[in-house]
Design a protein around this motif. Structure first.
Motif, PDB file in Angstrom:
ATOM      1  N   GLN A 142      -9.777  52.941 -14.619  1.00  0.00           N
ATOM      2  CA  GLN A 142     -10.020  53.726 -13.413  1.00  0.00           C
ATOM      3  C   GLN A 142     -10.567  52.842 -12.287  1.00  0.00           C
ATOM      4  OE1 GLN A 142     -12.716  56.824 -14.496  1.00  0.00           O
ATOM      5  NE2 GLN A 142     -11.226  57.929 -15.728  1.00  0.00           N
ATOM      6  N   LEU A 143     -11.289  51.814 -12.652  1.00  0.00           N
ATOM      7  CA  LEU A 143     -11.909  50.944 -11.659  1.00  0.00           C
ATOM      8  C   LEU A 143     -10.961  49.892 -11.091  1.00  0.00           C
ATOM      9  CD1 LEU A 143     -15.398  50.355 -13.279  1.00  0.00           C
ATOM     10  CD2 LEU A 143     -14.844  51.799 -11.320  1.00  0.00           C
ATOM     11  N   ALA A 144      -9.924  49.544 -11.816  1.00  0.00           N
ATOM     12  CA  ALA A 144      -9.026  48.469 -11.378  1.00  0.00           C
ATOM     13  C   ALA A 144      -8.404  48.721 -10.002  1.00  0.00           C
ATOM     14  CB  ALA A 144      -7.956  48.218 -12.426  1.00  0.00           C
ATOM     15  N   PRO A 145      -7.822  49.898  -9.738  1.00  0.00           N
ATOM     16  CA  PRO A 145      -7.245  50.109  -8.395  1.00  0.00           C
ATOM     17  C   PRO A 145      -8.297  50.057  -7.283  1.00  0.00           C
ATOM     18  CG  PRO A 145      -6.519  51.835  -9.903  1.00  0.00           C
ATOM     19  CD  PRO A 145      -7.551  51.026 -10.613  1.00  0.00           C
ATOM     20  N   LEU A 146      -9.482  50.579  -7.587  1.00  0.00           N
ATOM     21  CA  LEU A 146     -10.551  50.529  -6.584  1.00  0.00           C
ATOM     22  C   LEU A 146     -10.978  49.094  -6.308  1.00  0.00           C
ATOM     23  CD1 LEU A 146     -12.743  53.547  -7.695  1.00  0.00           C
ATOM     24  CD2 LEU A 146     -11.323  53.382  -5.660  1.00  0.00           C
ATOM     25  N   LYS A 147     -11.055  48.308  -7.359  1.00  0.00           N
ATOM     26  CA  LYS A 147     -11.435  46.901  -7.199  1.00  0.00           C
ATOM     27  C   LYS A 147     -10.433  46.181  -6.306  1.00  0.00           C
ATOM     28  CE  LYS A 147     -11.645  42.610  -9.666  1.00  0.00           C
ATOM     29  NZ  LYS A 147     -10.506  41.977 -10.252  1.00  0.00           N
ATOM     30  N   ASP A 148      -9.152  46.401  -6.559  1.00  0.00           N
ATOM     31  CA  ASP A 148      -8.118  45.751  -5.750  1.00  0.00           C
ATOM     32  C   ASP A 148      -8.202  46.186  -4.292  1.00  0.00           C
ATOM     33  OD1 ASP A 148      -7.244  44.528  -8.066  1.00  0.00           O
ATOM     34  OD2 ASP A 148      -5.597  45.946  -8.396  1.00  0.00           O
ATOM     35  N   SER A 149      -8.397  47.467  -4.085  1.00  0.00           N
ATOM     36  CA  SER A 149      -8.474  47.989  -2.725  1.00  0.00           C
ATOM     37  C   SER A 149      -9.711  47.459  -2.003  1.00  0.00           C
ATOM     38  CB  SER A 149      -8.497  49.509  -2.769  1.00  0.00           C
ATOM     39  OG  SER A 149      -8.510  50.045  -1.482  1.00  0.00           O
ATOM     40  N   LEU A 150     -10.837  47.428  -2.694  1.00  0.00           N
ATOM     41  CA  LEU A 150     -12.059  46.912  -2.081  1.00  0.00           C
ATOM     42  C   LEU A 150     -11.966  45.414  -1.819  1.00  0.00           C
ATOM     43  CD1 LEU A 150     -14.759  48.899  -4.059  1.00  0.00           C
ATOM     44  CD2 LEU A 150     -14.167  49.154  -1.641  1.00  0.00           C
ATOM     45  N   ARG A 151     -11.291  44.699  -2.678  1.00  0.00           N
ATOM     46  CA  ARG A 151     -11.107  43.255  -2.473  1.00  0.00           C
ATOM     47  C   ARG A 151     -10.257  43.015  -1.220  1.00  0.00           C
ATOM     48  NH1 ARG A 151     -13.016  38.548  -2.102  1.00  0.00           N
ATOM     49  NH2 ARG A 151     -11.607  36.888  -2.623  1.00  0.00           N
ATOM     50  N   SER A 152      -9.215  43.808  -1.050  1.00  0.00           N
ATOM     51  CA  SER A 152      -8.379  43.704   0.145  1.00  0.00           C
ATOM     52  C   SER A 152      -9.197  44.013   1.403  1.00  0.00           C
ATOM     53  CB  SER A 152      -7.199  44.662   0.025  1.00  0.00           C
ATOM     54  OG  SER A 152      -6.484  44.731   1.210  1.00  0.00           O
ATOM     55  N   PHE A 153     -10.033  45.029   1.310  1.00  0.00           N
ATOM     56  CA  PHE A 153     -10.909  45.406   2.425  1.00  0.00           C
ATOM     57  C   PHE A 153     -11.877  44.274   2.749  1.00  0.00           C
ATOM     58  CE2 PHE A 153     -14.619  48.196   3.822  1.00  0.00           C
ATOM     59  CZ  PHE A 153     -14.141  48.342   5.098  1.00  0.00           C
ATOM     60  N   GLU A 154     -12.447  43.670   1.722  1.00  0.00           N
ATOM     61  CA  GLU A 154     -13.362  42.551   1.910  1.00  0.00           C
ATOM     62  C   GLU A 154     -12.665  41.375   2.597  1.00  0.00           C
ATOM     63  OE1 GLU A 154     -16.237  39.626  -0.746  1.00  0.00           O
ATOM     64  OE2 GLU A 154     -14.583  40.676  -1.702  1.00  0.00           O
ATOM     65  N   LEU A 155     -11.444  41.060   2.181  1.00  0.00           N
ATOM     66  CA  LEU A 155     -10.702  39.964   2.796  1.00  0.00           C
ATOM     67  C   LEU A 155     -10.413  40.250   4.268  1.00  0.00           C
ATOM     68  CD1 LEU A 155      -8.211  38.989  -0.053  1.00  0.00           C
ATOM     69  CD2 LEU A 155     -10.155  37.668   0.783  1.00  0.00           C
ATOM     70  N   SER A 156     -10.076  41.488   4.563  1.00  0.00           N
ATOM     71  CA  SER A 156      -9.812  41.876   5.950  1.00  0.00           C
ATOM     72  C   SER A 156     -11.059  41.692   6.812  1.00  0.00           C
ATOM     73  CB  SER A 156      -9.344  43.326   5.987  1.00  0.00           C
ATOM     74  OG  SER A 156      -9.179  43.770   7.299  1.00  0.00           O
ATOM     75  N   ILE A 157     -12.195  42.108   6.289  1.00  0.00           N
ATOM     76  CA  ILE A 157     -13.453  41.941   7.022  1.00  0.00           C
ATOM     77  C   ILE A 157     -13.777  40.468   7.206  1.00  0.00           C
ATOM     78  CG2 ILE A 157     -15.953  42.282   6.879  1.00  0.00           C
ATOM     79  CD1 ILE A 157     -15.352  44.994   5.598  1.00  0.00           C
ATOM     80  N   GLN A 158     -13.586  39.679   6.150  1.00  0.00           N
ATOM     81  CA  GLN A 158     -13.882  38.250   6.237  1.00  0.00           C
ATOM     82  C   GLN A 158     -12.993  37.564   7.272  1.00  0.00           C
ATOM     83  OE1 GLN A 158     -16.493  36.683   4.666  1.00  0.00           O
ATOM     84  NE2 GLN A 158     -15.939  35.101   6.147  1.00  0.00           N
ATOM     85  N   GLN A 159     -11.725  37.927   7.310  1.00  0.00           N
ATOM     86  CA  GLN A 159     -10.823  37.354   8.305  1.00  0.00           C
ATOM     87  C   GLN A 159     -11.251  37.732   9.715  1.00  0.00           C
ATOM     88  OE1 GLN A 159      -7.056  38.852   6.970  1.00  0.00           O
ATOM     89  NE2 GLN A 159      -6.708  37.141   5.572  1.00  0.00           N
ATOM     90  N   SER A 160     -11.694  38.949   9.890  1.00  0.00           N
ATOM     91  CA  SER A 160     -12.182  39.388  11.212  1.00  0.00           C
ATOM     92  C   SER A 160     -13.423  38.602  11.609  1.00  0.00           C
ATOM     93  CB  SER A 160     -12.485  40.880  11.202  1.00  0.00           C
ATOM     94  OG  SER A 160     -11.319  41.620  10.989  1.00  0.00           O
ATOM     95  N   LEU A 161     -14.336  38.427  10.671  1.00  0.00           N
ATOM     96  CA  LEU A 161     -15.546  37.651  10.958  1.00  0.00           C
ATOM     97  C   LEU A 161     -15.208  36.207  11.310  1.00  0.00           C
ATOM     98  CD1 LEU A 161     -18.013  38.939   8.226  1.00  0.00           C
ATOM     99  CD2 LEU A 161     -18.185  39.278  10.684  1.00  0.00           C
ATOM    100  N   ASP A 162     -14.267  35.622  10.583  1.00  0.00           N
ATOM    101  CA  ASP A 162     -13.835  34.250  10.883  1.00  0.00           C
ATOM    102  C   ASP A 162     -13.244  34.161  12.276  1.00  0.00           C
ATOM    103  OD1 ASP A 162     -14.687  33.515   8.369  1.00  0.00           O
ATOM    104  OD2 ASP A 162     -12.668  33.476   7.495  1.00  0.00           O
ATOM    105  N   CYS A 163     -12.456  35.148  12.640  1.00  0.00           N
ATOM    106  CA  CYS A 163     -11.824  35.170  13.967  1.00  0.00           C
ATOM    107  C   CYS A 163     -12.882  35.260  15.060  1.00  0.00           C
ATOM    108  CB  CYS A 163     -10.857  36.335  14.046  1.00  0.00           C
ATOM    109  SG  CYS A 163     -10.000  36.479  15.616  1.00  0.00           S
ATOM    110  N   VAL A 164     -13.844  36.148  14.887  1.00  0.00           N
ATOM    111  CA  VAL A 164     -14.900  36.295  15.891  1.00  0.00           C
ATOM    112  C   VAL A 164     -15.742  35.029  15.971  1.00  0.00           C
ATOM    113  CG1 VAL A 164     -17.023  37.568  16.444  1.00  0.00           C
ATOM    114  CG2 VAL A 164     -14.971  38.805  15.753  1.00  0.00           C
ATOM    115  N   SER A 165     -16.020  34.425  14.834  1.00  0.00           N
ATOM    116  CA  SER A 165     -16.790  33.164  14.840  1.00  0.00           C
ATOM    117  C   SER A 165     -16.051  32.061  15.561  1.00  0.00           C
ATOM    118  CB  SER A 165     -17.079  32.727  13.408  1.00  0.00           C
ATOM    119  OG  SER A 165     -17.894  33.666  12.763  1.00  0.00           O
ATOM    120  N   THR A 166     -14.740  32.039  15.422  1.00  0.00           N
ATOM    121  CA  THR A 166     -13.932  31.027  16.092  1.00  0.00           C
ATOM    122  C   THR A 166     -13.968  31.212  17.610  1.00  0.00           C
ATOM    123  OG1 THR A 166     -12.476  30.868  14.189  1.00  0.00           O
ATOM    124  CG2 THR A 166     -11.624  30.031  16.263  1.00  0.00           C
ATOM    125  N   LEU A 167     -13.983  32.482  18.021  1.00  0.00           N
ATOM    126  CA  LEU A 167     -14.036  32.758  19.468  1.00  0.00           C
ATOM    127  C   LEU A 167     -15.335  32.285  20.036  1.00  0.00           C
ATOM    128  CD1 LEU A 167     -12.509  36.331  19.613  1.00  0.00           C
ATOM    129  CD2 LEU A 167     -11.455  34.209  20.350  1.00  0.00           C
TER     130      LEU A 167
END
Length: 94
Positions: free
Chosen positions: A69-94
Motif C-alpha cells: 500500500q505504501l509503494a505507490p505513495l512513496k513513488d509519488s512523494l519521491r516525484s514530488f520531492e524531486l520537483s520541489i528540489q528542482q524548483s529550489l535549484d532553479c531559484v538558487s541559480t537565479l
C-alpha cells in the motif's frame, strides 16, 4: 513645477519593481500554489493509508500488504520531492 513633476515621476518609478521581478514573483506564487494544492491532496491520502495500516497491524501475511500500500505513495512523494528540489535549484541559480 516641472522639477516637482520630475521628482514625483522619479519617486513613482522607483516604487514600481522591474518587470522581471514582477514576472518572477508571479511564477513563484503560481509554483507555491501548485505545491500547496499537492500537499493538500497528499495529506488525507497519507493519513488514511497510515491509519489503515496501524489498525490492521501486521496481519498473517507478515505485513506485506501494508508495504504494498505504501509503494505507490512513496513513488509519488519521491516525484514530488524531486520537483520541489528542482524548483529550489532553479531559484538558487537565479
Amino acid at each position: 513645477l516641472q522639477l516637482q513633476q520630475q521628482k514625483q515621476w522619479s519617486n513613482e518609478k522607483e516604487q514600481i519593481p522591474p518587470f522581471e521581478l514582477i514576472v518572477l514573483e508571479a511564477v513563484l506564487r503560481e509554483a507555491t500554489n501548485v505545491y500547496h494544492r499537492r500537499l493538500y491532496l497528499y495529506e488525507p491520502i497519507l493519513d488514511r493509508t497510515l491509519d489503515r495500516i496501524n489498525q490492521s497491524g501486521f496481519s498473517d501475511d507478515g505485513g506485506i500488504s501494508s508495504i504494498h500500500q505504501l509503494a505507490p505513495l512513496k513513488d509519488s512523494l519521491r516525484s514530488f520531492e524531486l520537483s520541489i528540489q528542482q524548483s529550489l535549484d532553479c531559484v538558487s541559480t537565479l
